[in-house]
Design an enzyme around this catalytic site. Structure first.
Site, mmCIF file in Angstrom:
data_model
loop_
_atom_site.group_PDB
_atom_site.id
_atom_site.type_symbol
_atom_site.label_atom_id
_atom_site.label_comp_id
_atom_site.label_asym_id
_atom_site.label_seq_id
_atom_site.Cartn_x
_atom_site.Cartn_y
_atom_site.Cartn_z
ATOM 1 N N ASP A 335 0.822 -1.212 0.000
ATOM 2 C CA ASP A 335 0.000 0.000 0.000
ATOM 3 C C ASP A 335 0.860 1.268 0.000
ATOM 4 O O ASP A 335 2.045 1.240 0.328
ATOM 5 C CB ASP A 335 -0.927 0.005 1.215
ATOM 6 C CG ASP A 335 -0.171 -0.015 2.537
ATOM 7 O OD1 ASP A 335 0.826 -0.745 2.614
ATOM 8 O OD2 ASP A 335 -0.573 0.696 3.476
ATOM 9 N N GLU A 336 0.220 2.356 -0.383
ATOM 10 C CA GLU A 336 0.752 3.721 -0.245
ATOM 11 C C GLU A 336 2.151 3.884 -0.832
ATOM 12 O O GLU A 336 3.034 4.478 -0.219
ATOM 13 C CB GLU A 336 0.727 4.135 1.240
ATOM 14 C CG GLU A 336 -0.686 4.174 1.806
ATOM 15 C CD GLU A 336 -0.745 4.532 3.290
ATOM 16 O OE1 GLU A 336 0.301 4.428 3.973
ATOM 17 O OE2 GLU A 336 -1.837 4.924 3.754
ATOM 18 N N LEU A 337 2.333 3.376 -2.030
ATOM 19 C CA LEU A 337 3.609 3.521 -2.721
ATOM 20 C C LEU A 337 3.677 4.902 -3.369
ATOM 21 O O LEU A 337 2.814 5.277 -4.150
ATOM 22 C CB LEU A 337 3.744 2.430 -3.776
ATOM 23 C CG LEU A 337 5.140 2.115 -4.309
ATOM 24 C CD1 LEU A 337 6.085 1.743 -3.180
ATOM 25 C CD2 LEU A 337 5.063 0.985 -5.333
#
Length: 402
Positions: A335-337
């Site tokens: 997530d949240e790259l």
């Protein structure tokens, strides 16, 4: 608070003697209006040949709770108004535990880590009003454990008496959802093992069956990995705030004996700044400023997943951890790259230009390699939803998206 109070008042008016201490509510629940005492000499009658050790321990646990919890009714006067009704009530002296005909006797711990959809957690529980033995029947020891938990929630205590006001009780229960999880982040905030086991106890009381252990993140790497000791040596908040391999195994065993599978998460390739303290060449935009440009939260730093050596390191790291775990599932996060981190990173851009790959192509290759390593260890990869909503990567058909 006010809305809940009105709701509780309405429920009390509709069913003054209902069993309000049960959670979750069983699939089917039938109660009466007859008071029933739990005898001081009450015993669990385990009618199973060669019962597994953790089932025997579960019965000892249930006995301890019945003797020491002493939970009073949430009414004015607690149980003071119940004493007259209990004076002539019958006494329940035993609960007989049996497995269904043809059921295989396995430990609770073995049943708890089976693949989702194959665990048998259903049970039936009957408590007569005349004091004759109660019965608990299930298709597995895990089902018996769930039934023991329910049985313990049926009793109140007041003035030396443990009792119910709603016998006879008939329950047939099965989970509405095969996955019932609780997540805890022990990277941003370290929790000692005693806190984790206390949490697992609470989870078992409400029949939650998956402990999602978010054990590492950008803030710290408390997990000690034998093959990569520098990660915890450099990445933990302190030498005291780490989880040894024996700590992890203890938590896993403690959880399994309480009907809980442990889903470990090593978030990659984002949320990995802390790896840069041990492997600085493997992390892009390490502690870059302003962090808001390069990360969803401080500190900035993400794995240079486009580099072959980083991909191989990550696959090896995940594999070395996964092979020590009994669960069929292992989360790689995803997530949240933050793409700004790589747009400004020379090694990443150099690799992409040399191979003609896009960042998405590189992420797909990285995912194939890391997930392939997990699948080789018999694990099913688990990812966050960004992996399918924000990126065009190929995941195995078995991959679970959360």
């Amino acid at each position: 608070r006010g809305t809940f109070g009105v709701f509780a008042f309405v429920v009390a008016l509709i069913s003054p003697n209902s069993v309000l201490a049960l959670w979750p509510i069983p699939t089917t629940l039938s109660t009466g209006t007859t008071p029933l005492n739990l005898a001081p000499y009450f015993t669990f009658d385990l009618a199973i040949p060669s019962p597994p050790t953790d089932l025997i321990e579960a019965i000892a646990q249930a006995t301890y709770y019945l003797q020491h919890d002493k939970l009073g009714r949430l009414v004015v006067g607690r149980g003071a108004n119940d004493t007259a009704a209990l004076k002539d009530a019958k006494w329940l002296s035993s609960l007989k535990l049996t497995l269904s005909e043809g059921a295989t006797v396995e430990s609770i711990s073995t049943e708890s880590v089976k693949p989702l959809g194959t665990r048998s957690e259903e049970y039936t529980l009957t408590i007569p009003e005349d004091g004759s033995p109660a019965t608990l029947t299930a298709n597995s020891t895990l089902g018996l454990y769930r039934g023991l938990t329910t049985f313990g929630q049926l009793w109140y205590y007041y003035g030396g008496a443990t009792y119910t006001l709603v016998a006879p009780i008939d329950i047939a229960d099965a989970p509405a959802y095969p996955f019932r999880g609780f997540a805890l982040d022990t990277s941003r905030n370290f929790f000692p093992v005693t806190d984790l086991t206390r949490t697992l106890d609470a989870m078992s009381w409400v029949k939650i069956n998956t402990f999602h252990w978010h054990i590492t993140d950008s803030q710290s790497f408390p997990l000690m990995v034998a093959q990569y000791p520098d990660l915890a040596i450099n990445g933990a908040y302190s030498a005291e705030e780490t989880y040894s391999e024996s700590d992890v195994q203890y938590v896993i065993e403690y959880a399994a004996a309480r009907g809980i599978d442990v889903l470990l998460e090593i978030d990659t390739p984002g949320h990995t700044a802390i790896i840069g303290t041990a492997y600085p060449d493997y992390v892009a935009c390490f502690d870059a400023s302003p962090w808001q440009t390069y990360a969803n939260e401080p500190p900035a730093g993400q794995l240079r997943f486009a580099l072959p050596e980083v991909m191989n390191f990550t696959a090896s790291l995940l594999s070395s951890i996964a092979k020590t775990l009994p669960s069929y599932y292992f989360s790689t996060g995803g997530d949240e790259l933050n793409t700004n981190c790589y747009a400004d990173d020379y090694p990443t851009q150099q690799q992409l230009n040399a191979t003609g790959m896009t960042l998405n192509d590189a992420l797909n290759t990285f995912t194939q390699a890391t997930h392939g390593a997990l699948i080789a260890e018999g694990k099913t990869p688990v990812v966050w939803e960004e992996m399918v909503l924000n990126w065009n990567v190929t995941l195995s058909n078995e991959t679970i998206v959360m």
